[in-house]
Design a protein around this motif. Structure first.
Motif, PDB file in Angstrom:
ATOM      1  N   SER A  26       0.843  -1.207   0.000  1.00 10.95           N
ATOM      2  CA  SER A  26       0.000   0.000   0.000  1.00 10.95           C
ATOM      3  C   SER A  26       0.870   1.245   0.000  1.00 10.95           C
ATOM      4  CB  SER A  26      -0.902   0.030   1.236  1.00 10.95           C
ATOM      5  OG  SER A  26      -0.124   0.228   2.413  1.00 10.95           O
ATOM      6  N   VAL A  27       0.326   2.340  -0.505  1.00 11.02           N
ATOM      7  CA  VAL A  27       1.017   3.631  -0.445  1.00 11.02           C
ATOM      8  C   VAL A  27       1.327   3.968   1.011  1.00 11.02           C
ATOM      9  CG1 VAL A  27       0.720   6.129  -0.791  1.00 11.02           C
ATOM     10  CG2 VAL A  27       0.046   4.526  -2.601  1.00 11.02           C
ATOM     11  N   ARG A  28       0.348   3.753   1.870  1.00 11.66           N
ATOM     12  CA  ARG A  28       0.471   4.169   3.267  1.00 11.66           C
ATOM     13  C   ARG A  28       1.639   3.476   3.977  1.00 11.66           C
ATOM     14  NH1 ARG A  28      -3.864   6.162   6.939  1.00 11.66           N
ATOM     15  NH2 ARG A  28      -3.087   5.934   9.053  1.00 11.66           N
ATOM     16  N   GLU A  29       1.724   2.137   3.845  1.00 13.43           N
ATOM     17  CA  GLU A  29       2.799   1.423   4.544  1.00 13.43           C
ATOM     18  C   GLU A  29       4.156   1.715   3.901  1.00 13.43           C
ATOM     19  OE1 GLU A  29       3.760  -2.839   6.646  1.00 13.43           O
ATOM     20  OE2 GLU A  29       2.752  -2.923   4.707  1.00 13.43           O
ATOM     21  N   THR A  30       4.191   1.883   2.583  1.00 13.09           N
ATOM     22  CA  THR A  30       5.453   2.199   1.912  1.00 13.09           C
ATOM     23  C   THR A  30       6.008   3.523   2.441  1.00 13.09           C
ATOM     24  OG1 THR A  30       4.639   1.037  -0.051  1.00 13.09           O
ATOM     25  CG2 THR A  30       6.582   2.404  -0.328  1.00 13.09           C
ATOM     26  N   ILE A  31       5.142   4.520   2.590  1.00 14.61           N
ATOM     27  CA  ILE A  31       5.581   5.818   3.150  1.00 14.61           C
ATOM     28  C   ILE A  31       6.089   5.640   4.584  1.00 14.61           C
ATOM     29  CG2 ILE A  31       4.778   8.102   3.919  1.00 14.61           C
ATOM     30  CD1 ILE A  31       2.919   8.113   1.438  1.00 14.61           C
ATOM     31  N   GLU A  32       5.400   4.793   5.345  1.00 18.31           N
ATOM     32  CA  GLU A  32       5.830   4.543   6.733  1.00 18.31           C
ATOM     33  C   GLU A  32       7.245   3.943   6.755  1.00 18.31           C
ATOM     34  OE1 GLU A  32       4.361   1.830  10.430  1.00 18.31           O
ATOM     35  OE2 GLU A  32       2.776   2.813   9.284  1.00 18.31           O
ATOM     36  N   PHE A  33       7.504   2.971   5.846  1.00 25.40           N
ATOM     37  CA  PHE A  33       8.850   2.389   5.757  1.00 25.40           C
ATOM     38  C   PHE A  33       9.876   3.447   5.341  1.00 25.40           C
ATOM     39  CE2 PHE A  33       7.313  -2.241   4.833  1.00 25.40           C
ATOM     40  CZ  PHE A  33       7.250  -2.501   6.190  1.00 25.40           C
ATOM     41  N   CYS A  34       9.484   4.373   4.457  1.00 22.43           N
ATOM     42  CA  CYS A  34      10.402   5.447   4.034  1.00 22.43           C
ATOM     43  C   CYS A  34      10.755   6.354   5.220  1.00 22.43           C
ATOM     44  CB  CYS A  34       9.777   6.281   2.911  1.00 22.43           C
ATOM     45  SG  CYS A  34       9.583   5.412   1.342  1.00 22.43           S
ATOM     46  N   LYS A  35       9.763   6.651   6.038  1.00 25.08           N
ATOM     47  CA  LYS A  35      10.016   7.480   7.230  1.00 25.08           C
ATOM     48  C   LYS A  35      10.942   6.764   8.204  1.00 25.08           C
ATOM     49  CE  LYS A  35       5.743  10.174   6.948  1.00 25.08           C
ATOM     50  NZ  LYS A  35       4.348  10.313   7.424  1.00 25.08           N
ATOM     51  N   ASP A  36      10.692   5.466   8.404  1.00 27.79           N
ATOM     52  CA  ASP A  36      11.565   4.667   9.282  1.00 27.79           C
ATOM     53  C   ASP A  36      12.996   4.663   8.743  1.00 27.79           C
ATOM     54  OD1 ASP A  36       9.416   3.971  10.890  1.00 27.79           O
ATOM     55  OD2 ASP A  36       9.171   1.962  10.037  1.00 27.79           O
ATOM     56  N   ALA A  37      13.115   4.517   7.427  1.00 23.78           N
ATOM     57  CA  ALA A  37      14.440   4.457   6.800  1.00 23.78           C
ATOM     58  C   ALA A  37      15.193   5.768   7.046  1.00 23.78           C
ATOM     59  CB  ALA A  37      14.306   4.190   5.303  1.00 23.78           C
ATOM     60  N   TYR A  38      14.502   6.881   6.854  1.00 29.26           N
ATOM     61  CA  TYR A  38      15.125   8.193   7.073  1.00 29.26           C
ATOM     62  C   TYR A  38      15.555   8.356   8.530  1.00 29.26           C
ATOM     63  CZ  TYR A  38      15.512  13.261   7.672  1.00 29.26           C
ATOM     64  OH  TYR A  38      15.959  14.512   7.994  1.00 29.26           O
ATOM     65  N   ASN A  39      14.674   7.999   9.443  1.00 28.44           N
ATOM     66  CA  ASN A  39      14.982   8.153  10.866  1.00 28.44           C
ATOM     67  C   ASN A  39      16.140   7.269  11.319  1.00 28.44           C
ATOM     68  OD1 ASN A  39      13.017  10.104  11.318  1.00 28.44           O
ATOM     69  ND2 ASN A  39      11.423   8.588  11.746  1.00 28.44           N
TER      70      ASN A  39
END
Length: 318
Positions: free
Chosen positions: A94-107
């Motif tokens: 999903s778009v939503r979970e992919t964005i969440e993984f991107c935020k985790d990756a950045y952090n």
């Protein structure tokens, strides 16, 4: 966790999608991952990938993904490679979970997100849904995206050059990895986006091949480099082919490319199981993949050793 940081820019060169190393009980082996990351950084890579296909991303929990990325960031920072970007596999359906993984990756210290197209509901998607998926994820992600075109992993979804060129217009979509092996597609994309090359930074867009066995083909077609699983075993050999080409030593590069391509067939045929077996045989670490991926038989270990012997000898001579 590193929290907010200035995003490091990707540069042309060789990137290795790291294997995730596990202990015998299948827990993440933080010490071995840190050691492996430093070995790769010292080999002359221009970036590293965590949670690519080789990193068994689909076998990791959300927390483990964060742990692996932050472990790699800390290890290479402490080894003097704090300017080296980390690409992080962030694919979800999903778009939503992919964005969440991107935020985790950045952090956790990541600088770009490697994203596969969604595939579970493939039959329901129209072509424009794939374009919208990447654009929507890019809008919500704190880090730029690399489009990961790997039909074998996503039920045959294969983005064409027109689609990728269209997506490249988004300011936060900054590259692609073409594991489809289609060098014609790579050539079309590289020229349309003015991809970064060793001799010309162009638009800075990274048009990457997905396998070390077509490093020269990628470079000659105007590509930016390779994201290669073989580099887990022989990173210096992969870097050497790239560097020889960049220096204009094409005949020398061709000779080494042939050795690298033969070695790459070993890890392509053996997958993660073969890559880890070769790491264990030749460098004394690597262990096994998580179940249900198989452990190699003794015969398979011998076969992978034989297939990689020549390229490991090259690696050890560099």
């Amino acid at each position: 966790m590193n929290g907010h940081h200035e995003i490091r820019q990707l540069k042309p060169g060789i990137n290795v999608p790291m294997v995730t190393i596990f202990k015998d009980n299948e827990d993440v082996d933080v010490d071995a991952i840190a050691k492996h990351a430093v070995r790769l950084a010292k080999a002359g890579l221009t970036s590293i990938t965590c949670q690519g296909s080789n990193g068994e991303a689909v076998h990791l929990t959300k927390e483990e993904r964060i742990l692996v990325t932050s472990t790699v960031r800390k290890a290479i920072d402490e080894a003097g490679f704090s300017d080296m970007p980390i690409v992080v596999g962030c694919a979800a359906q999903s778009v939503r979970e992919t964005i969440e993984f991107c935020k985790d990756a950045y952090n956790a210290g990541g600088d770009a997100a490697l994203i596969l197209p969604p595939s579970y509901y493939k039959a329901a998607y129209k072509p424009e849904n794939f374009v919208e998926f990447f654009q929507d994820v890019a809008d919500g992600s704190p880090i730029p995206l690399i489009i990961y075109n790997y039909p074998g992993a996503v039920a045959g979804v294969d983005l064409d050059s027109d689609t990728i060129i269209k997506l490249a217009k988004h300011p936060k979509i900054r590259g692609c990895k073409l594991t489809c092996g289609n060098t014609g597609k790579l050539n079309r994309i590289a020229h349309a986006v003015k991809a970064a090359t060793p001799s010309d930074s162009g638009s800075g867009w990274m048009c990457m091949g997905g396998s070390a066995d077509f490093t020269l083909q990628t470079m000659i077609a105007g590509g930016s480099g390779i994201i290669t699983g073989l580099g887990n075993v022989v990173p210096k050999a992969c870097v050497k082919v790239f560097n020889l080409y960049a220096e204009g030593k094409v005949e020398e590069a061709q000779k080494l490319q042939a050795i690298v391509a033969r070695g790459d067939w070993g890890v392509i045929a053996g997958g993660i199981t073969g890559t880890k077996a070769a790491l264990e045989s030749y460098f004394g670490y690597g262990g096994y993949a998580r179940r249900p991926l198989p452990k190699p038989s003794k015969d398979e270990v011998t076969k992978y050793e034989a297939m990689l012997k020549e390229v490991v000898e090259l690696e050890n001579s560099l």
